[in-house]
Design a protein around this motif. Structure first.
Motif, mmCIF file in Angstrom:
data_model
loop_
_atom_site.group_PDB
_atom_site.id
_atom_site.type_symbol
_atom_site.label_atom_id
_atom_site.label_comp_id
_atom_site.label_asym_id
_atom_site.label_seq_id
_atom_site.Cartn_x
_atom_site.Cartn_y
_atom_site.Cartn_z
ATOM 1 N N LEU A 42 0.859 -1.190 0.000
ATOM 2 C CA LEU A 42 0.000 0.000 0.000
ATOM 3 C C LEU A 42 0.890 1.233 0.000
ATOM 4 O O LEU A 42 1.688 1.432 0.916
ATOM 5 C CB LEU A 42 -0.924 -0.024 1.224
ATOM 6 C CG LEU A 42 -1.889 -1.211 1.262
ATOM 7 C CD1 LEU A 42 -2.614 -1.279 2.602
ATOM 8 C CD2 LEU A 42 -2.897 -1.125 0.119
ATOM 9 N N SER A 43 0.747 2.045 -1.026
ATOM 10 C CA SER A 43 1.740 3.081 -1.299
ATOM 11 C C SER A 43 1.785 4.199 -0.274
ATOM 12 O O SER A 43 2.854 4.743 0.011
ATOM 13 C CB SER A 43 1.496 3.687 -2.695
ATOM 14 O OG SER A 43 0.181 4.225 -2.770
ATOM 15 N N ASP A 44 0.607 4.576 0.280
ATOM 16 C CA ASP A 44 0.593 5.720 1.183
ATOM 17 C C ASP A 44 -0.651 5.678 2.072
ATOM 18 O O ASP A 44 -1.442 4.734 2.007
ATOM 19 C CB ASP A 44 0.644 7.038 0.399
ATOM 20 C CG ASP A 44 -0.453 7.128 -0.680
ATOM 21 O OD1 ASP A 44 -1.511 6.478 -0.527
ATOM 22 O OD2 ASP A 44 -0.252 7.862 -1.668
ATOM 23 N N GLU A 45 -0.808 6.706 2.903
ATOM 24 C CA GLU A 45 -1.935 6.743 3.839
ATOM 25 C C GLU A 45 -3.277 6.802 3.118
ATOM 26 O O GLU A 45 -4.271 6.258 3.608
ATOM 27 C CB GLU A 45 -1.786 7.943 4.777
ATOM 28 C CG GLU A 45 -0.630 7.812 5.754
ATOM 29 C CD GLU A 45 -0.537 8.990 6.697
ATOM 30 O OE1 GLU A 45 -1.381 9.914 6.594
ATOM 31 O OE2 GLU A 45 0.376 9.000 7.543
ATOM 32 N N GLN A 46 -3.314 7.453 1.960
ATOM 33 C CA GLN A 46 -4.577 7.527 1.225
ATOM 34 C C GLN A 46 -4.987 6.157 0.714
ATOM 35 O O GLN A 46 -6.178 5.812 0.714
ATOM 36 C CB GLN A 46 -4.471 8.514 0.068
ATOM 37 C CG GLN A 46 -5.812 8.821 -0.595
ATOM 38 C CD GLN A 46 -6.818 9.433 0.377
ATOM 39 O OE1 GLN A 46 -6.503 10.405 1.052
ATOM 40 N NE2 GLN A 46 -8.024 8.866 0.437
ATOM 41 N N ALA A 47 -4.035 5.365 0.265
ATOM 42 C CA ALA A 47 -4.348 4.003 -0.180
ATOM 43 C C ALA A 47 -4.908 3.182 0.967
ATOM 44 O O ALA A 47 -5.880 2.430 0.800
ATOM 45 C CB ALA A 47 -3.098 3.345 -0.761
ATOM 46 N N ILE A 48 -4.318 3.319 2.144
ATOM 47 C CA ILE A 48 -4.818 2.609 3.326
ATOM 48 C C ILE A 48 -6.227 3.074 3.660
ATOM 49 O O ILE A 48 -7.108 2.259 3.979
ATOM 50 C CB ILE A 48 -3.862 2.821 4.516
ATOM 51 C CG1 ILE A 48 -2.541 2.092 4.268
ATOM 52 C CG2 ILE A 48 -4.495 2.363 5.824
ATOM 53 C CD1 ILE A 48 -1.488 2.324 5.336
ATOM 54 N N ALA A 49 -6.471 4.384 3.585
ATOM 55 C CA ALA A 49 -7.796 4.933 3.885
ATOM 56 C C ALA A 49 -8.832 4.443 2.877
ATOM 57 O O ALA A 49 -9.960 4.090 3.245
ATOM 58 C CB ALA A 49 -7.748 6.451 3.911
ATOM 59 N N ASP A 50 -8.467 4.408 1.592
ATOM 60 C CA ASP A 50 -9.397 3.963 0.554
ATOM 61 C C ASP A 50 -9.761 2.491 0.744
ATOM 62 O O ASP A 50 -10.939 2.115 0.665
ATOM 63 C CB ASP A 50 -8.788 4.166 -0.835
ATOM 64 C CG ASP A 50 -8.643 5.630 -1.218
ATOM 65 O OD1 ASP A 50 -9.262 6.478 -0.546
ATOM 66 O OD2 ASP A 50 -7.903 5.922 -2.180
ATOM 67 N N LEU A 51 -8.759 1.664 0.982
ATOM 68 C CA LEU A 51 -9.009 0.235 1.199
ATOM 69 C C LEU A 51 -9.876 0.026 2.426
ATOM 70 O O LEU A 51 -10.845 -0.750 2.401
ATOM 71 C CB LEU A 51 -7.678 -0.503 1.343
ATOM 72 C CG LEU A 51 -7.758 -1.985 1.716
ATOM 73 C CD1 LEU A 51 -8.587 -2.770 0.707
ATOM 74 C CD2 LEU A 51 -6.350 -2.575 1.839
#
Length: 210
Positions: A94-103
């Motif tokens: 997961l590339s960044d915090e936004q990717a974690i938030a989206d998932l």
């Protein structure tokens, strides 16, 4: 009066943190989840055979924290946590915090599946134990408690919950420096014996499933 160039306004906003946070992208989260579905199922319903928990319907904030813990090595680094080590590798993609938030937002949006008990315990005794030891943090119906940073337990595999509580007892989970909430659970896990834990899990498994 000196005019301010729009680019300067953007820079000021970036430096001051005044720009609004990006909205969570559920379609992006769904795409990211495709790499997880082989273990957690197409609808994030989990797999007892793989010790992969139900993720559908879990609180977004809890999922964000756990993925962050795996990514940073706060969780999954103990040699006794082979599944955690696998999750560390997945979280690293997961590339960044936004990717974690989206998932996490996508998973939270899914309806949790119905669950069935797989372990034997006394649900009546477990109800009293749950309310005395667990309910204040995890909610009266095991629905989780955002204010207490406590996850949803209802409609989770009892076998997975058993494994995790035993990991807390054994220090496999909740012993890493900086794992504040893990340390709290480690202390609580030590307050129930093996039979009491089975009784609590029987109670959780028998809660109404909306």
């Amino acid at each position: 009066m000196i005019a301010t160039h729009p680019a300067h306004l953007l820079l000021i906003a970036l430096l001051s943190g005044a720009l609004p946070a990006m909205a969570d992208d559920l379609s992006h989260g769904k795409a990211l989840f495709s790499a997880c579905s082989s273990c957690h199922g197409e609808q994030a319903q989990g797999s007892p055979a793989l010790a992969a928990p139900v993720l559908a319907g879990q609180q977004q904030s809890y999922l964000i924290r756990q993925l962050g813990n795996f990514k940073s090595g706060l969780r999954g680094s103990n040699p006794g946590d082979s599944a955690g080590a696998q999750m560390q590798a997945m979280a690293a993609t997961l590339s960044d915090e936004q990717a974690i938030a989206d998932l996490s937002a996508y998973l939270a949006s899914l309806p949790p599946p119905a669950s069935k008990p797989s372990l034997s315990g006394n649900a009546a005794l477990g109800s009293r134990l749950y309310q005395a030891k667990c309910g204040a943090c995890h909610g009266g119906q095991a629905e989780g408690n955002l204010a207490m940073h406590s996850p949803r337990l209802r409609q989770q595999f009892d076998s997975y919950l058993l494994l995790q509580v035993n990991h807390f007892k054994q220090g496999i989970r909740g012993s890493a420096p900086g794992d504040r909430y893990g340390k709290q659970m480690k202390m609580m896990a030590a307050t129930v014996n093996d039979q009491e834990l089975l009784d609590v899990l029987a109670h959780i498994s028998n809660l109404p499933q909306p």
